[in-house]
Design an enzyme around this catalytic site. Structure first.
Site, mmCIF file in Angstrom:
data_model
loop_
_atom_site.group_PDB
_atom_site.id
_atom_site.type_symbol
_atom_site.label_atom_id
_atom_site.label_comp_id
_atom_site.label_asym_id
_atom_site.label_seq_id
_atom_site.Cartn_x
_atom_site.Cartn_y
_atom_site.Cartn_z
ATOM 1 N N THR A 130 2.687 0.211 -52.740
ATOM 2 C CA THR A 130 1.799 -0.204 -51.646
ATOM 3 C C THR A 130 2.489 -0.248 -50.286
ATOM 4 O O THR A 130 3.700 -0.531 -50.197
ATOM 5 C CB THR A 130 1.233 -1.613 -51.959
ATOM 6 O OG1 THR A 130 0.665 -2.157 -50.767
ATOM 7 C CG2 THR A 130 2.307 -2.574 -52.441
ATOM 8 N N GLU A 132 2.180 -2.563 -48.399
ATOM 9 C CA GLU A 132 2.620 -3.952 -48.199
ATOM 10 C C GLU A 132 4.147 -4.072 -48.328
ATOM 11 O O GLU A 132 4.730 -5.048 -47.862
ATOM 12 C CB GLU A 132 1.948 -4.881 -49.207
ATOM 13 C CG GLU A 132 0.472 -5.132 -48.930
ATOM 14 C CD GLU A 132 0.197 -5.962 -47.691
ATOM 15 O OE1 GLU A 132 0.867 -6.982 -47.492
ATOM 16 O OE2 GLU A 132 -0.677 -5.562 -46.905
ATOM 17 N N TYR A 154 2.932 -11.038 -53.347
ATOM 18 C CA TYR A 154 2.409 -9.762 -53.871
ATOM 19 C C TYR A 154 3.380 -8.623 -53.554
ATOM 20 O O TYR A 154 3.752 -7.844 -54.429
ATOM 21 C CB TYR A 154 1.031 -9.501 -53.248
ATOM 22 C CG TYR A 154 0.512 -8.087 -53.441
ATOM 23 C CD1 TYR A 154 -0.092 -7.708 -54.639
ATOM 24 C CD2 TYR A 154 0.615 -7.132 -52.433
ATOM 25 C CE1 TYR A 154 -0.581 -6.402 -54.817
ATOM 26 C CE2 TYR A 154 0.129 -5.838 -52.600
ATOM 27 C CZ TYR A 154 -0.461 -5.483 -53.790
ATOM 28 O OH TYR A 154 -0.941 -4.203 -53.962
ATOM 29 N N LYS A 158 5.594 -6.239 -56.021
ATOM 30 C CA LYS A 158 5.433 -4.782 -56.011
ATOM 31 C C LYS A 158 6.757 -4.066 -55.704
ATOM 32 O O LYS A 158 6.980 -2.945 -56.145
ATOM 33 C CB LYS A 158 4.370 -4.380 -54.983
ATOM 34 C CG LYS A 158 2.935 -4.623 -55.457
ATOM 35 C CD LYS A 158 2.481 -3.537 -56.423
ATOM 36 C CE LYS A 158 1.028 -3.653 -56.789
ATOM 37 N NZ LYS A 158 0.564 -2.576 -57.671
HETATM 38 P P1 NAP Z 1 -8.490 -3.825 -58.042
HETATM 39 O O1 NAP Z 1 -9.843 -3.298 -57.710
HETATM 40 O O2 NAP Z 1 -8.176 -5.243 -57.759
HETATM 41 O O3 NAP Z 1 -8.234 -3.539 -59.593
HETATM 42 C C1 NAP Z 1 -7.139 -4.119 -60.256
HETATM 43 C C2 NAP Z 1 -7.238 -3.766 -61.732
HETATM 44 O O4 NAP Z 1 -6.129 -4.394 -62.402
HETATM 45 C C3 NAP Z 1 -8.511 -4.258 -62.417
HETATM 46 O O5 NAP Z 1 -8.928 -3.310 -63.355
HETATM 47 C C4 NAP Z 1 -8.018 -5.524 -63.121
HETATM 48 O O6 NAP Z 1 -8.768 -5.849 -64.264
HETATM 49 C C5 NAP Z 1 -6.634 -5.077 -63.547
HETATM 50 N N1 NAP Z 1 -5.771 -6.200 -63.910
HETATM 51 C C6 NAP Z 1 -5.457 -7.282 -63.168
HETATM 52 N N2 NAP Z 1 -4.637 -8.083 -63.857
HETATM 53 C C7 NAP Z 1 -4.435 -7.510 -65.064
HETATM 54 C C8 NAP Z 1 -3.699 -7.864 -66.219
HETATM 55 N N3 NAP Z 1 -2.992 -8.984 -66.296
HETATM 56 N N4 NAP Z 1 -3.711 -7.010 -67.270
HETATM 57 C C9 NAP Z 1 -4.444 -5.882 -67.243
HETATM 58 N N5 NAP Z 1 -5.174 -5.497 -66.170
HETATM 59 C C10 NAP Z 1 -5.162 -6.310 -65.105
HETATM 60 O O7 NAP Z 1 -7.358 -2.956 -57.312
HETATM 61 P P2 NAP Z 1 -7.465 -1.486 -56.667
HETATM 62 O O8 NAP Z 1 -7.849 -1.634 -55.250
HETATM 63 O O9 NAP Z 1 -8.210 -0.597 -57.565
HETATM 64 O O10 NAP Z 1 -5.926 -1.079 -56.653
HETATM 65 C C11 NAP Z 1 -5.320 -0.444 -57.765
HETATM 66 C C12 NAP Z 1 -3.819 -0.619 -57.687
HETATM 67 O O11 NAP Z 1 -3.320 -0.063 -56.464
HETATM 68 C C13 NAP Z 1 -3.335 -2.048 -57.706
HETATM 69 O O12 NAP Z 1 -2.099 -2.063 -58.396
HETATM 70 C C14 NAP Z 1 -3.096 -2.389 -56.244
HETATM 71 O O13 NAP Z 1 -2.131 -3.408 -56.136
HETATM 72 C C15 NAP Z 1 -2.596 -1.060 -55.737
HETATM 73 N N6 NAP Z 1 -2.864 -0.757 -54.337
HETATM 74 C C16 NAP Z 1 -4.132 -0.837 -53.845
HETATM 75 C C17 NAP Z 1 -4.366 -0.475 -52.528
HETATM 76 C C18 NAP Z 1 -5.753 -0.534 -51.951
HETATM 77 O O14 NAP Z 1 -5.866 -0.483 -50.712
HETATM 78 N N7 NAP Z 1 -6.799 -0.585 -52.753
HETATM 79 C C19 NAP Z 1 -3.303 -0.019 -51.720
HETATM 80 C C20 NAP Z 1 -2.035 0.067 -52.282
HETATM 81 C C21 NAP Z 1 -1.819 -0.282 -53.584
HETATM 82 P P3 NAP Z 1 -10.018 -6.867 -64.211
HETATM 83 O O15 NAP Z 1 -11.185 -6.034 -63.767
HETATM 84 O O16 NAP Z 1 -10.089 -7.342 -65.597
HETATM 85 O O17 NAP Z 1 -9.665 -7.938 -63.217
HETATM 86 O O1 G4F Z 2 -8.359 -6.550 -46.839
HETATM 87 P P1 G4F Z 2 -7.118 -7.316 -47.014
HETATM 88 O O2 G4F Z 2 -7.182 -8.538 -47.868
HETATM 89 O O3 G4F Z 2 -6.044 -6.298 -47.528
HETATM 90 P P2 G4F Z 2 -4.437 -6.304 -47.545
HETATM 91 O O4 G4F Z 2 -3.896 -7.669 -47.437
HETATM 92 O O5 G4F Z 2 -3.991 -5.322 -46.531
HETATM 93 O O6 G4F Z 2 -4.136 -5.780 -49.024
HETATM 94 C C1 G4F Z 2 -4.792 -4.640 -49.550
HETATM 95 O O7 G4F Z 2 -4.118 -3.474 -49.149
HETATM 96 C C2 G4F Z 2 -2.766 -3.357 -49.641
HETATM 97 C C3 G4F Z 2 -2.189 -2.056 -49.075
HETATM 98 O O8 G4F Z 2 -1.609 -2.301 -47.827
HETATM 99 C C4 G4F Z 2 -2.791 -3.361 -51.145
HETATM 100 F F1 G4F Z 2 -1.525 -3.219 -51.626
HETATM 101 C C5 G4F Z 2 -3.419 -4.644 -51.655
HETATM 102 O O9 G4F Z 2 -3.525 -4.570 -53.066
HETATM 103 C C6 G4F Z 2 -4.823 -4.777 -51.070
HETATM 104 O O10 G4F Z 2 -5.636 -3.762 -51.605
HETATM 105 O O11 G4F Z 2 -6.554 -7.787 -45.578
HETATM 106 C C7 G4F Z 2 -6.322 -6.866 -44.532
HETATM 107 C C8 G4F Z 2 -5.999 -7.633 -43.248
HETATM 108 C C9 G4F Z 2 -4.952 -8.729 -43.407
HETATM 109 O O12 G4F Z 2 -4.044 -8.681 -42.317
HETATM 110 C C10 G4F Z 2 -5.735 -10.021 -43.344
HETATM 111 O O13 G4F Z 2 -5.019 -11.097 -42.761
HETATM 112 O O14 G4F Z 2 -7.190 -8.280 -42.827
HETATM 113 C C11 G4F Z 2 -6.874 -9.586 -42.425
HETATM 114 N N1 G4F Z 2 -8.067 -10.418 -42.569
HETATM 115 C C12 G4F Z 2 -8.711 -11.020 -41.525
HETATM 116 N N2 G4F Z 2 -9.733 -11.747 -41.986
HETATM 117 C C13 G4F Z 2 -8.689 -10.767 -43.699
HETATM 118 C C14 G4F Z 2 -9.738 -11.598 -43.349
HETATM 119 N N3 G4F Z 2 -8.445 -10.411 -44.993
HETATM 120 C C15 G4F Z 2 -9.293 -10.915 -45.940
HETATM 121 N N4 G4F Z 2 -9.100 -10.557 -47.236
HETATM 122 N N5 G4F Z 2 -10.315 -11.763 -45.629
HETATM 123 C C16 G4F Z 2 -10.584 -12.141 -44.341
HETATM 124 O O15 G4F Z 2 -11.501 -12.905 -44.068
#
Ligand code: NAP
Ligand code: G4F
Length: 365
Positions: A130, A132, A154, A158
């Site tokens: 990520t 992050e 987090y 990671k």
């Molecule tokens: P998500 O929608 O939160 O999905 C997370 C998945 O992980 C869900 O299927 C969840 O299952 C499963 N999970 C959580 N805890 C678990 C456990 N203990 N054992 C087995 N499965 C578990 O996340 P996403 O946005 O699809 O992201 C996918 C991956 O990419 C994650 O690793 C995230 O950290 C990483 N990532 C995401 C972003 C982004 O912007 N979306 C960016 C960079 C990296 P349940 O449905 O049962 O909760």
């Molecule tokens: O949408 P966010 O919660 O995403 P964040 O923290 O960037 O994390 C997501 O992206 C990561 C990749 O960079 C993944 F690794 C991670 O698993 C996840 O998918 O927050 C984005 C930004 C933050 O700076 C937060 O402080 O939005 C700001 N924010 C402002 N108001 C808020 C809010 N975030 C959330 N969730 N809720 C608010 O009300």
């Protein structure tokens, strides 16, 4: 004879897992996904795939080595996509130990499950790393050589996963890689991430079902892409001729405020912003009502505020197009979907769960 492609996706019920399953099934893969037992039905993102001949679900947990070892032995995957994680940054401050177990040691468990089953020469592994990791950023934009400075439990978990992947690649010659993905969103995004929280609230406010949206840091900058485009990259990384890590991003950044302005505009509400910091307000120009306000409940103990990815390597080496879906198109897709969902809930006379109300009141982050 063509070798059979068998993918195992941990976290198949998540946003990315659902899009990746569709993508791999279309490519002719046999797809296996891990699910967890839950007291409520949470499989709506993959419900349409259940019953598809090449799509199989299995119970396993990232905290349970034995379940992973048995599953990898049974499925004999040629590719593993390790997407499972506690993926919410703010929640990781409340549950740091759980986050470490799942997001850090969980990666090690997957790697060891592959070694235990003697599949290290035949099974490639994609790790969901990520942006992050860059955290309190040391340069902008960020690329594969930018130093890491993780800034949440987090991100620190990671980082362990990232280094384990690199270690197993070098120590055991395994084909395992990290995709360092910047934020990617979609109509399937979890409702407590900021983009989806905004598009859902904009739709609810436009349809008279919510008064005000409370947000945290409006100045935070993110490089937001479309999840459907990003899962293709996960696959491309494993098809590359050598195991390497890649930054996946659009190369364009926007503030949370800009995302909200555009989302409300697509929902038919023109916003003007007044005030500063915790006193800042988004006002509906048409009627003077405050529809966005700031709540300190959504501030983080440490916040990552300047993510901006440089996807040059992925563009050059993988032939991937970072601008396939633009920021404007992404916001439009998400708002259009939520406008429909909110309206459909109204027609059915169903309250969508209490989550939106909880979000509004700041009970759930
Ligand atoms: P998500 O929608 O939160 O999905 C997370 C998945 O992980 C869900 O299927 C969840 O299952 C499963 N999970 C959580 N805890 C678990 C456990 N203990 N054992 C087995 N499965 C578990 O996340 P996403 O946005 O699809 O992201 C996918 C991956 O990419 C994650 O690793 C995230 O950290 C990483 N990532 C995401 C972003 C982004 O912007 N979306 C960016 C960079 C990296 P349940 O449905 O049962 O909760
Ligand atoms: O949408 P966010 O919660 O995403 P964040 O923290 O960037 O994390 C997501 O992206 C990561 C990749 O960079 C993944 F690794 C991670 O698993 C996840 O998918 O927050 C984005 C930004 C933050 O700076 C937060 O402080 O939005 C700001 N924010 C402002 N108001 C808020 C809010 N975030 C959330 N969730 N809720 C608010 O009300």
């Amino acid at each position: 004879m063509v070798d059979k492609k068998i993918a195992l996706i941990t976290g198949v019920t998540g946003q990315d897992g659902s899009y990746l399953s569709e993508f791999l099934l279309e490519k002719g893969y046999e797809v296996h996904g891990t699910i967890r037992r839950s007291s409520v039905d949470y499989r709506e993102r993959i419900a349409h795939l259940e019953g598809t001949p090449n799509f199989h679900l299995h119970y396993a947990d990232m905290g349970d080595s034995m379940s992973l070892v048995k599953l990898v032995g049974k499925v004999q995957p040629t590719e593993i996509y390790n997407l499972a994680a506690q993926s919410h940054v703010q929640v990781s401050f409340d549950a740091p130990e759980f986050t470490a177990d799942v997001d850090a040691v969980g990666v090690l468990r997957v790697l060891e499950a592959v070694r235990t089953n003697h599949l290290e020469k035949t099974c490639k592994i994609y790790q969901a790393s990520t942006s992050e990791l860059y955290g309190k950023v040391e340069e902008v934009p960020q690329n594969e050589n930018t130093p890491f400075h993780p800034y949440s439990p987090y991100a620190i978990a990671k980082l362990y996963g990232y280094w384990m992947i690199k270690e197993y690649r070098e120590a055991y010659g395994m084909f395992c890689c990290s995709g360092i993905l910047f934020n990617h969103e979609s109509e399937r995004r979890g409702e407590t991430f900021v983009t989806r929280k905004i598009t859902l609230a904009a739709a609810r406010i436009a349809q008279g079902k919510q008064d005000c949206l409370y947000l945290g840091n409006l100045d935070s900058l993110r490089d937001w892409g479309y999840a459907k485009d990003y899962v293709e990259c996960m696959w491309l990384i494993l098809q590359y001729d050598r195991p390497e890590d890649f930054v996946i991003a659009t190369g364009v950044q926007h503030t949370v405020r800009e995302f909200a302005t555009l989302a409300f505009q697509y929902a038919g509400i023109e916003l003007k912003w007044e005030g500063e910091g915790v006193d800042e307000r988004g006002i509906n120009v048409a009627n003077g009502k405050v529809v966005v306000a700031v709540s300190e409940d959504f501030y983080r103990p440490t916040d990552v505020v300047n993510l901006w990815g440089d996807p040059s390597k992925a563009k050059r080496e993988l032939g991937w197009n970072p601008q396939k879906t633009t920021f404007e198109e992404l916001v439009k897709i998400m708002v259009a979907s939520d406008m429909q969902k909110v309206a459909a809930d109204h027609v059915a006379g169903v309250m969508r769960t209490n989550l939106a109300e909880y979000l509004e009141k700041g009970v759930v982050k």
